[in-house]
Design a protein around this motif. Structure first.
Motif, mmCIF file in Angstrom:
data_model
loop_
_atom_site.group_PDB
_atom_site.id
_atom_site.type_symbol
_atom_site.label_atom_id
_atom_site.label_comp_id
_atom_site.label_asym_id
_atom_site.label_seq_id
_atom_site.Cartn_x
_atom_site.Cartn_y
_atom_site.Cartn_z
ATOM 1 N N LYS A 40 24.531 6.807 -8.757
ATOM 2 C CA LYS A 40 23.175 6.373 -8.447
ATOM 3 C C LYS A 40 22.866 5.070 -9.174
ATOM 4 N N ARG A 41 21.829 4.405 -8.724
ATOM 5 C CA ARG A 41 21.448 3.137 -9.346
ATOM 6 C C ARG A 41 20.637 3.365 -10.619
ATOM 7 N N GLU A 42 20.942 2.602 -11.656
ATOM 8 C CA GLU A 42 20.156 2.631 -12.890
ATOM 9 C C GLU A 42 19.057 1.580 -12.745
ATOM 10 N N THR A 43 17.993 1.955 -12.058
ATOM 11 C CA THR A 43 16.953 0.978 -11.721
ATOM 12 C C THR A 43 16.053 0.694 -12.918
ATOM 13 N N GLU A 74 15.874 12.359 -9.735
ATOM 14 C CA GLU A 74 16.271 10.959 -9.633
ATOM 15 C C GLU A 74 16.617 10.352 -10.989
ATOM 16 N N SER A 99 16.400 6.200 -10.850
ATOM 17 C CA SER A 99 17.133 5.556 -9.763
ATOM 18 C C SER A 99 16.253 5.149 -8.587
#
Length: 268
Positions: free
Chosen positions: A169-172, A194, A207
């Motif tokens: 997943k994205r580390e936003t 998330e 994420s």
């Protein structure tokens, strides 16, 4: 007698066929998808989904935006204050409106649904406020830390963090924590499903894509201490405009280089 019975049956049938039917619901939502990124791409043909807040307001509806991004949903209730949510997907990101309410007698409402291009550049992100509350429990020798942050994306693109090698997943939004932090608990503005562990260093990341504008998040964690002194170190992922640090008054002495001591506060 047979002829008379047949005539009466025909009259009854005619009465049922001519009864008035319920009028079509007059409520209408008209809107437009707008690309909020300067020089952004077209939005024609995007699917828009309308979801009522209650089954009594009817089923979900779907339509496609026209060449100008305009869309229309009719047949909605204008006699009860039902709420409707609009959503669409653009560049892999889902965008949702706030609940749109058609009040009693309000037959038409105009709405705007913004979408944005995406970026992996985090330079437009900052923390307008970092509010850290530390509750000291001398008996358990534990610090309970609650953090509240107001984060802002000052750009005109939706920020997507880099994909984590561990979770995929994205580390936003990144939140570094002290090395010995345990029992992380999302409180507000965070979906536990998330949240992922940071691929580098202690802490966690959210994420969910960060759209332009502000977002508030809150979470808590615990720290154990064994000695009479404890050094609280907390890295900050983004530039911070203001930091407030509150510590429960249990007789401890506090030193915080770079911060100014303020008055004692009574808080819930």
């Amino acid at each position: 007698m047979r002829v008379l019975f047949s005539s009466l049956a025909a009259m009854v049938l005619a009465l049922f066929l001519t009864l008035p039917v319920a009028a079509e619901l007059p409520g209408t939502l008209e809107g437009r998808i707008v690309n909020g990124t300067n020089g952004g791409g077209p939005v024609a043909g995007l699917e828009v989904v309308l979801r009522p807040s209650s089954p009594e307001a009817g089923p979900d509806q779907r339509t496609a935006a026209d060449k100008d991004g305009k869309f229309r949903f009719g047949g909605l209730s204008a006699t009860a204050p039902f709420s409707y949510t609009l959503s669409t997907s653009y560049a892999g990101v889902e965008y949702k409106s706030q609940g749109v309410i058609l009040g009693s007698g309000e037959e038409l409402k105009q709405v705007e649904l913004p979408v944005y291009e995406v970026t992996e550049d985090s330079s437009a992100i900052k923390s307008d406020l970092a509010h850290i509350v530390i509750e000291v429990d001398p008996k358990a020798q534990t610090l309970v830390v609650m953090e509240y942050q107001v984060l802002s994306n000052g750009g005109d693109k939706t920020y997507l963090g880099l994909v984590s090698s561990g979770s995929g997943k994205r580390e936003t939004l990144r939140f570094p924590l002290p090395q010995d932090a345990v029992h992380l608990q999302p409180i507000d503005g965070l979906d536990a499903d998330e949240v992922v562990a940071l691929s580098k260093g202690p802490g966690f990341a959210d994420s969910v894509p960060l759209q332009p504008g502000k977002r508030e998040v809150a979470y808590s964690y615990m720290l154990d201490y064994n000695d009479r002194s404890y050094t609280f170190q907390r890295a900050l992922a983004y530039p911070v405009v203001r930091i407030n640090l509150l510590i429960s008054d249990v007789g401890a002495q506090v030193r915080a280089p770079g911060l100014t001591s303020q008055q004692t506060l009574d808080i819930e």
